[in-house]
Design an enzyme around this catalytic site. Structure first.
Site, short mmCIF file in Angstrom:
data_model
loop_
_atom_site.label_atom_id
_atom_site.label_comp_id
_atom_site.label_asym_id
_atom_site.label_seq_id
_atom_site.Cartn_x
_atom_site.Cartn_y
_atom_site.Cartn_z
N CYS A 1 39.73 44.41 36.99
CA CYS A 1 38.61 44.91 37.78
C CYS A 1 38.71 46.40 38.09
O CYS A 1 38.44 47.24 37.24
CB CYS A 1 38.49 44.07 39.06
N LYS B 1 47.87 43.13 39.72
CA LYS B 1 46.87 44.21 39.83
C LYS B 1 47.44 45.42 40.55
O LYS B 1 47.98 45.31 41.65
CB LYS B 1 45.64 43.68 40.57
N GLU C 1 38.42 37.38 37.28
CA GLU C 1 39.15 37.60 38.53
C GLU C 1 38.64 36.61 39.58
O GLU C 1 37.45 36.31 39.64
CB GLU C 1 38.92 39.03 39.01
#
Length: 277
Positions: free
Chosen positions: A166, A122, A49
């Protein structure tokens, strides 16, 4: 020599970086590490990321955003995949959002010809507030709303991958929604504070409960913006065993995904077939 059809294997690599505020410097580092992984035999590589930009302030990524299919970051990623003849899961890059003051934090996947074949924006955005500190990804990032999955075929064998990023790691319902995959790929920039207590536990849990490989690519060190990330890029097998790990600093790990191992775990403990909800 191709892998026999009855014993399909795929060599994968996870790139770890300590990205800086310099976009071109980060792209050069990514290119160098991917080339090294490809030379080691990797057929698929994943970047972390924010690999392309760890800005001095959160709004720096808004200035660097690109429209889908156009821009220097995407052009260079396409060339990297093509030059190294591998599938590239390109960490995250900032793409245009509906709000002009925000970006989508997006994973793009490129095939060995350099074509972009998949995207995932995301979904879960990190944030916290204490008496002395406050941080909200939602101030500069617009959340996605569609799970990400892609399939590739190598040497006549099909492989299915789930995409998450993440903070998504903390939401097991996302992984259930993706269904059965061979490997979950997770680019991340976990903070040092949360990483030391939760990172490995969460990764191994996602591998065990979904009976799949997990390939996590992380930021790993002290950045110029004074942020410290946990690192520990990992490859974990469907039984929850850590096959490879890089504690900190830039570099890469590699390992092999094996269909026989997936089948072994799912047959001796068929938990996925026993689901009621």
């Amino acid at each position: 020599m191709s892998t026999p059809a009855n014993h399909p294997k795929l060599k994968v690599a996870s790139i770890q970086m300590v990205s800086t505020p310099n976009l071109q410097e980060n792209l050069s580092t990514a290119s160098r590490l991917i080339a090294a992984a490809a030379a080691d035999g990797a057929q698929l590589a994943v970047l972390p990321e924010y690999f392309c930009l760890m800005g001095l302030k959160d709004t720096d990524k808004v200035s660097a955003r690109e429209s889908i299919g156009s821009g220097p970051i995407q052009e260079q990623l396409s060339q990297i995949a093509k030059q190294n003849k591998l599938h590239l899961v390109a960490g995250t890059i900032p793409l245009e959002a509906r709000d002009p003051n925000k970006v989508l934090n997006t994973t793009l996947v490129f095939d060995p010809t350099g074509q972009q074949i998949t995207r995932y924006d995301k979904i879960h955005l990190f944030g916290f507030q204490t008496a002395t500190e406050r941080y909200q990804e939602s101030e500069t990032i617009e959340a996605g709303n569609e799970p990400g999955i892609f399939k590739i075929s190598i040497d006549g064998n099909d492989w299915t991958f789930g995409l998450s990023i993440c903070y998504d790691l903390r939401f097991p319902e996302l992984y259930r929604a993706l269904g059965q995959v061979d490997c979950h790929i997770i680019p991340a920039a976990f903070t040092y504070t949360t990483g030391k207590d939760h990172w490995e536990i969460l990764l191994r849990a996602r591998a065990i409960e979904n009976q799949s490989y997990v390939l996590a690519s992380a930021q790993g060190g002290k950045h110029q913006n004074q942020r410290r990330t946990w690192g520990n890029s990992m490859l974990i097998d469907p039984w929850g065993e850590v096959l490879a790990n890089l504690p900190e600093g830039e570099g890469f790990i590699s390992g092999v995904l094996c269909k026989d191992k997936l089948n072994e775990v799912r047959s001796k403990l068929p938990a996925l077939a026993h689901r009621k909800l």
